[in-house]
Structures are given as structure tokens and as C-alpha cells.
Write a protein that holds these residues in place. Structure first.
Motif, PDB file in Angstrom:
ATOM      1  N   LEU A 191       0.786  -1.231   0.000  1.00  0.00           N
ATOM      2  CA  LEU A 191       0.000   0.000   0.000  1.00  0.00           C
ATOM      3  C   LEU A 191       0.822   1.288   0.000  1.00  0.00           C
ATOM      4  N   ILE A 192       2.019   1.266   0.577  1.00  0.00           N
ATOM      5  CA  ILE A 192       2.797   2.502   0.731  1.00  0.00           C
ATOM      6  C   ILE A 192       3.610   2.794  -0.533  1.00  0.00           C
ATOM      7  N   PRO A 193       3.412   3.969  -1.153  1.00  0.00           N
ATOM      8  CA  PRO A 193       4.272   4.352  -2.284  1.00  0.00           C
ATOM      9  C   PRO A 193       5.733   4.311  -1.848  1.00  0.00           C
ATOM     10  N   SER A 194       6.600   3.779  -2.684  1.00  0.00           N
ATOM     11  CA  SER A 194       7.978   3.509  -2.262  1.00  0.00           C
ATOM     12  C   SER A 194       8.724   4.760  -1.798  1.00  0.00           C
ATOM     13  N   LYS A 195       8.357   5.932  -2.292  1.00  0.00           N
ATOM     14  CA  LYS A 195       9.051   7.147  -1.883  1.00  0.00           C
ATOM     15  C   LYS A 195       8.749   7.532  -0.433  1.00  0.00           C
ATOM     16  N   TYR A 196       7.703   6.923   0.140  1.00  0.00           N
ATOM     17  CA  TYR A 196       7.358   7.227   1.532  1.00  0.00           C
ATOM     18  C   TYR A 196       7.621   6.035   2.461  1.00  0.00           C
ATOM     19  N   ASP A 197       8.455   5.108   1.993  1.00  0.00           N
ATOM     20  CA  ASP A 197       8.803   3.948   2.823  1.00  0.00           C
ATOM     21  C   ASP A 197       9.477   4.374   4.119  1.00  0.00           C
ATOM     22  N   PHE A 198      10.429   5.316   4.024  1.00  0.00           N
ATOM     23  CA  PHE A 198      11.144   5.750   5.227  1.00  0.00           C
ATOM     24  C   PHE A 198      10.185   6.360   6.243  1.00  0.00           C
ATOM     25  N   ALA A 199       9.292   7.219   5.765  1.00  0.00           N
ATOM     26  CA  ALA A 199       8.355   7.888   6.673  1.00  0.00           C
ATOM     27  C   ALA A 199       7.477   6.867   7.396  1.00  0.00           C
ATOM     28  N   TYR A 200       7.020   5.854   6.660  1.00  0.00           N
ATOM     29  CA  TYR A 200       6.160   4.832   7.278  1.00  0.00           C
ATOM     30  C   TYR A 200       6.925   4.042   8.341  1.00  0.00           C
ATOM     31  N   VAL A 201       8.136   3.627   7.995  1.00  0.00           N
ATOM     32  CA  VAL A 201       8.940   2.853   8.946  1.00  0.00           C
ATOM     33  C   VAL A 201       9.281   3.689  10.171  1.00  0.00           C
ATOM     34  N   GLN A 202       9.673   4.939   9.956  1.00  0.00           N
ATOM     35  CA  GLN A 202      10.020   5.828  11.057  1.00  0.00           C
ATOM     36  C   GLN A 202       8.863   5.966  12.042  1.00  0.00           C
ATOM     37  N   CYS A 203       7.683   6.221  11.520  1.00  0.00           N
ATOM     38  CA  CYS A 203       6.521   6.420  12.397  1.00  0.00           C
ATOM     39  C   CYS A 203       6.124   5.127  13.100  1.00  0.00           C
ATOM     40  N   THR A 204       6.124   4.035  12.362  1.00  0.00           N
ATOM     41  CA  THR A 204       5.725   2.745  12.943  1.00  0.00           C
ATOM     42  C   THR A 204       6.643   2.332  14.088  1.00  0.00           C
ATOM     43  N   LEU A 205       7.924   2.355  13.837  1.00  0.00           N
ATOM     44  CA  LEU A 205       8.876   1.885  14.847  1.00  0.00           C
ATOM     45  C   LEU A 205       8.995   2.840  16.022  1.00  0.00           C
ATOM     46  N   PHE A 206       8.935   4.143  15.744  1.00  0.00           N
ATOM     47  CA  PHE A 206       9.075   5.104  16.840  1.00  0.00           C
ATOM     48  C   PHE A 206       7.854   5.098  17.753  1.00  0.00           C
ATOM     49  N   LEU A 207       6.669   4.993  17.190  1.00  0.00           N
ATOM     50  CA  LEU A 207       5.475   4.938  18.036  1.00  0.00           C
ATOM     51  C   LEU A 207       5.472   3.678  18.882  1.00  0.00           C
ATOM     52  N   ASN A 208       5.963   2.579  18.326  1.00  0.00           N
ATOM     53  CA  ASN A 208       6.088   1.346  19.113  1.00  0.00           C
ATOM     54  C   ASN A 208       7.094   1.530  20.241  1.00  0.00           C
ATOM     55  N   SER A 209       8.203   2.211  19.949  1.00  0.00           N
ATOM     56  CA  SER A 209       9.213   2.452  20.985  1.00  0.00           C
ATOM     57  C   SER A 209       8.650   3.313  22.113  1.00  0.00           C
ATOM     58  N   CYS A 210       7.905   4.340  21.737  1.00  0.00           N
ATOM     59  CA  CYS A 210       7.316   5.217  22.755  1.00  0.00           C
ATOM     60  C   CYS A 210       6.332   4.451  23.633  1.00  0.00           C
ATOM     61  N   TYR A 211       5.514   3.612  23.013  1.00  0.00           N
ATOM     62  CA  TYR A 211       4.567   2.796  23.774  1.00  0.00           C
ATOM     63  C   TYR A 211       5.314   1.885  24.751  1.00  0.00           C
ATOM     64  N   SER A 212       6.378   1.243  24.267  1.00  0.00           N
ATOM     65  CA  SER A 212       7.144   0.332  25.118  1.00  0.00           C
ATOM     66  C   SER A 212       7.785   1.070  26.282  1.00  0.00           C
ATOM     67  N   ASN A 213       8.284   2.270  26.015  1.00  0.00           N
ATOM     68  CA  ASN A 213       8.906   3.045  27.092  1.00  0.00           C
ATOM     69  C   ASN A 213       7.903   3.416  28.177  1.00  0.00           C
ATOM     70  N   PHE A 214       6.699   3.807  27.766  1.00  0.00           N
ATOM     71  CA  PHE A 214       5.674   4.149  28.749  1.00  0.00           C
ATOM     72  C   PHE A 214       5.329   2.954  29.637  1.00  0.00           C
ATOM     73  N   ASN A 215       5.415   1.751  29.077  1.00  0.00           N
ATOM     74  CA  ASN A 215       5.027   0.552  29.812  1.00  0.00           C
ATOM     75  C   ASN A 215       6.197  -0.146  30.499  1.00  0.00           C
ATOM     76  N   SER A 216       7.367   0.434  30.390  1.00  0.00           N
ATOM     77  CA  SER A 216       8.539  -0.181  31.006  1.00  0.00           C
ATOM     78  C   SER A 216       8.455  -0.109  32.531  1.00  0.00           C
ATOM     79  N   VAL A 217       8.995  -1.117  33.185  1.00  0.00           N
ATOM     80  CA  VAL A 217       9.027  -1.121  34.660  1.00  0.00           C
ATOM     81  C   VAL A 217      10.331  -0.512  35.169  1.00  0.00           C
ATOM     82  N   ASP A 218      11.281  -0.295  34.272  1.00  0.00           N
ATOM     83  CA  ASP A 218      12.587   0.240  34.657  1.00  0.00           C
ATOM     84  C   ASP A 218      12.639   1.732  34.345  1.00  0.00           C
TER      85      ASP A 218
END
Length: 287
Positions: A191-218
Motif C-alpha cells: 500500500l505505501i508508495p515507495s518514496k514514503y517507505d522511510f516515513a512509514y517505517v520511522q513512524c511505525t517503529l518510533f510509536l512502538n518504541s514510545c509505547y514500550s517506554n511508557f510501559n517499562s518497569v525500569d
């Protein structure tokens, strides 16, 4: 020995109230920085989406034409010094260095370095694939551009592995990492036009990282340090790349600078973390 410990992060075992207050302060600062990273990622994604839809052009804000054409700042196209290949070379060497570095310490707060060594290599590997699977004149999703069945199978497996490596670093439990991997691989390739591959990956992985950080016990002093020294520079780099591509980056390696930021951020976190007292591992009674 206790007097030699940095006062800013001193965990005073004989002063529990002070230790608890310090931990709460670190948690609050970490959550604030992490939240700002999450908001920044959402804003970045919305800006790229608006620009891609054609409803509003970001060119008036200094968006580089070279970046706009490819979704990356790619210098030396079609050569062995192509920015994608430079990222492959750099990330492979950096991943090996980070892996070796992680072997020299068993401190739990430095597990970020070991965990991210594989992700740095995976990052470089998909960059290495880019010159052969991306067509500058055809911006359709990757699997609509690539038609050979074996090539499609290889690309699907490679990107499923890429998303899996990153998503398993988070705090998602049960089958969620695998479900996310399947979902994002399908969206990314179909679905993602290839010129926006970086933007999609950046948003997907960073939002996952932020979620994980909020739920971290450390959530001790190492939590805000990781967000500040590792995540924040990467997010800043995502904004700066399209803005400085034509004027600077294109002549000096292009997107390679973004990958350098990733590794430098990890090393900066590692350098600062080893100067501080180790994280106290909780016993079962304390848990």
C-alpha cells in the motif's frame, strides 16, 4: 566509594525517601521526553501524509527537491557510493562494533546496546536492498513494482524479518509482535508508495518504541537518558533530512547521516550510562 558516585543519580540505600523521590523524578522526566517524541512522530507522519496527498505542499517550508523525489536524501545514485549502500557498509561495521561492545558488560541498563546491534544490521541490510528494488521512475508500492515470484518472496521474507527484529524490542506481549509484523509488512509492501517507505517505517517503529517506554518497569535515571541521548536525536534527524538535503546532505553522503545519528546516539547513551552506578536489580521480595 559511595562519595565518588555521581550525586545526580545517587541511590542512597540508607535514605529510602530520597531514593524514591529520585526515581519518581526520573520517571516523570522520562515520560515527558518520551511523550514529546511520540507527539513529534505523529506530527511528522501527519505532515508527510498531507504532503503526499497533494492537499498541501511542504516545499514552502524548505523541503528539498531531491528528498521529495525519493523520500530519502540519496547521493551518488547508481554507484557504489549510493547513500543506501553507504548505509549498508556503515551499519554492518557499526552493528559488529556494538555487538562486541555489549559483550564487555553485563549491566542490565546496557542491554539497549546489545538489543539494538541486530536492529542496526537489519536497518543496513534493507538499505542494501533498496538500489535493486526501488525504481526512481516508479513510485508504486514495492510488490507492485517487483513482479518476479522469487524476488517477491525474498523481499517479503526480508521485510518481515526487518519489522520482526524491531517490534520484538518492545513490550508487546503474546502474539502481538507477530501480528504487527504481518500487518506492517503487508501495508508497507502493498500500500505505501515507495518514496514514503522511510516515513512509514520511522513512524511505525518510533510509536512502538514510545509505547514500550511508557510501559517499562525500569523507569530510573537510565530511562530519560535513553530517550534524550538516543531517541531524540533520531527524531530531530528525521525532520532535518528533508530540510537540509539539497543544501548540505546531498553532497556529503545523504541519508547516511541519519544512520550515523542512530549509532552515535547509542554510543552516547552507553558512555554516559557506564559513568553512573549500575541499575539495582530488584529481588523477588521487592517485586
Amino acid at each position: 566509594e559511595e562519595k565518588a558516585q555521581p550525586q545526580a543519580c545517587l541511590v542512597a540505600f540508607g535514605q529510602p525517601r530520597k531514593a524514591v523521590a529520585l526515581a519518581m523524578k526520573a520517571s516523570t522526566i522520562g515520560d515527558l521526553l518520551n511523550g514529546l517524541c511520540g507527539i513529534s512522530t505523529l506530527v511528522y507522519g501527519m505532515l508527510i501524509t498531507v504532503h503526499a496527498s497533494g492537499h498541501y505542499s511542504l516545499s514552502s517550508f524548505g523541503l528539498g527537491q531531491a528528498w521529495d523525489a525519493d523520500g530519502f536524501c540519496i547521493s551518488n545514485k547508481g554507484t557504489l557510493a549510493d547513500s543506501h549502500l553507504l548505509c549498508l557498509y556503515f551499519d554492518t561495521v557499526a552493528a559488529l562494533f556494538l555487538f562486541i561492545l555489549s559483550r564487555y558488560s553485563r549491566r542490565v541498563e546496557l542491554e539497549h546496546v546489545a538489543d539494538n546491534a541486530l536492529s542496526v544490521f537489519a536497518h543496513g541490510f534493507v538499505h542494501g536492498m533498496a538500489p535493486w528494488i526501488l525504481d526512481a521512475n516508479d513510485q508504486r508500492p514495492i510488490l507492485l513494482v517487483v513482479t518476479h515470484p522469487l524476488a517477491r518472496a525474498f523481499i517479503t521474507i526480508a521485510f518481515a524479518g526487518f519489522f520482526s527484529v524491531f517490534l520484538r524490542l518492545g513490550s508487546w506481549a503474546g502474539p502481538l509482535p507477530n501480528l504487527q509484523t504481518a500487518l506492517h509488512t503487508a501495508i508497507f509492501l502493498l500500500l505505501i508508495p515507495s518514496k514514503y517507505d522511510f516515513a512509514y517505517v520511522q513512524c511505525t517503529l518510533f510509536l512502538n518504541s514510545c509505547y514500550s517506554n511508557f510501559n517499562s518497569v525500569d523507569k530510573d535515571i537510565f530511562y530519560p537518558l535513553f530517550v534524550l541521548l538516543y531517541m531524540t536525536p533520531i527524531q530531530i534527524g528525521a525532520y532535518l533530512e528533508p530540510l537540509t538535503c539539497d543544501s548540505f546532505l546531498l553532497s556529503w553522503g545523504g541519508h547516511l547521516w541519519f544512520d550515523i545519528l542512530v549509532v552515535v546516539g547509542l554510543l552516547a547513551y552507553c558512555f554516559v550510562a557506564i559513568q553512573l552506578p549500575p541499575r539495582k536489580i530488584k529481588s523477588k521480595k521487592e517485586e
